[in-house]
Design a protein around this motif. Sequence first.
Motif, short mmCIF file in Angstrom:
data_model
loop_
_atom_site.label_atom_id
_atom_site.label_comp_id
_atom_site.label_asym_id
_atom_site.label_seq_id
_atom_site.Cartn_x
_atom_site.Cartn_y
_atom_site.Cartn_z
N ILE A 176 -61.24 29.72 2.32
CA ILE A 176 -62.04 30.43 3.32
C ILE A 176 -62.77 29.43 4.21
N LYS A 177 -63.40 28.44 3.56
CA LYS A 177 -64.16 27.43 4.31
C LYS A 177 -63.23 26.61 5.20
N TYR A 178 -62.08 26.20 4.69
CA TYR A 178 -61.13 25.43 5.49
C TYR A 178 -60.67 26.23 6.71
N PHE A 179 -60.42 27.51 6.51
CA PHE A 179 -59.95 28.34 7.62
C PHE A 179 -61.03 28.47 8.70
N LYS A 225 -63.89 16.70 8.31
CA LYS A 225 -65.15 17.41 8.06
C LYS A 225 -65.30 17.77 6.59
N ASN A 226 -64.19 18.02 5.91
CA ASN A 226 -64.22 18.46 4.51
C ASN A 226 -63.87 17.36 3.51
N PHE A 227 -63.69 16.13 4.02
CA PHE A 227 -63.42 14.97 3.17
C PHE A 227 -62.16 15.16 2.30
N VAL A 228 -61.14 15.74 2.92
CA VAL A 228 -59.84 15.91 2.25
C VAL A 228 -58.76 15.45 3.22
N SER A 229 -57.54 15.43 2.75
CA SER A 229 -56.43 15.00 3.61
C SER A 229 -55.98 16.14 4.53
N GLN A 230 -55.32 15.77 5.62
CA GLN A 230 -54.77 16.77 6.53
C GLN A 230 -53.73 17.63 5.82
N THR A 231 -52.97 16.99 4.90
CA THR A 231 -51.97 17.74 4.13
C THR A 231 -52.62 18.84 3.30
N THR A 232 -53.78 18.53 2.73
CA THR A 232 -54.51 19.53 1.94
C THR A 232 -54.88 20.73 2.79
#
Length: 293
Positions: free
Chosen positions: A6-9, A24-31
């Motif tokens: 939900i947050k990513y969307f 912004k979420n400190f994760v990879s683009q693939t994630t």
Amino acid sequence: MNFDKIKYFIDLVECRNFTETARKNFVSQTTISLQIASLEEEADIQLIDRKKIPIEPTEAGWLFYDEAVTLWKQYNHMKAKLINYKMNQDLTISVEYAAATDIQSMLSLMPSFKEKNPNIKFELDKVLLKDVSEYLLRGLYDIAVAFDSEFKDKPRIHTYPLYSGQYCAVVSSRHPLFHHKTISKDELYQYPLIMLNADSIGSSYELMIQHAALDGYHPKIVRSADDIETELFYIITENLIGFFPDNYNADYLKNDVRMIPLEDTNHTFQIEIAYLKDNKNIALKQFLKHIQN
């Protein structure tokens, strides 16, 4: 449904870019890509149009976004209340407001209430005026503080008045009316006006036009703005007249603009505290009792 998705969307819709959302979420683009794809699979519908640059939500995506924002707010309010209670055994009242003048109207109630109820805390959140009543009805907040126009014809919402006032005309130092002590209706409606748009202030936009009609005029609205800061910019740079509540503090711009009272006008307002009668929050009941007293 996973709340991270939900947050990513939400962030993807607002950033319009997978890379920025990942950063912004400190994760990879693939994630981010995999999580959004998983979300679309769960919903069984395409939510993001990846062919457009910057990316755009589909019609279903915009529908999902509106609900996702509400859901994310509810989730965070729930977490905050539980954490606060676990850590401090404190009760909380969640408050939504749309402008600084709303909170100013509420401040006079606070010292005496906090003195009697030191274990009750307030969590504030600023939202768009158009969303105030909807968020209250959905149970996202315990109380809303806003213009009375947002609570009309909503039987589930109960209100208490906090402040009654009139709108003033706001003009720049270059405007012909700048040195007037008051402004008549005849003078006011000769000039082009600016207002906050309906997407920001909801029903208050139409109410302002209705007030003008009661004054006997059709306002010359030549510009709209998303927020107060933008409205003030256009008032100063394009020599337009804006409407501000009489309790707005414009002293920081005193060399550039003046707030001038209007004579014999229907442009009045009331700031109210609103709540749902069926709200079971014990802290809210204490606060409402304090207001009544």
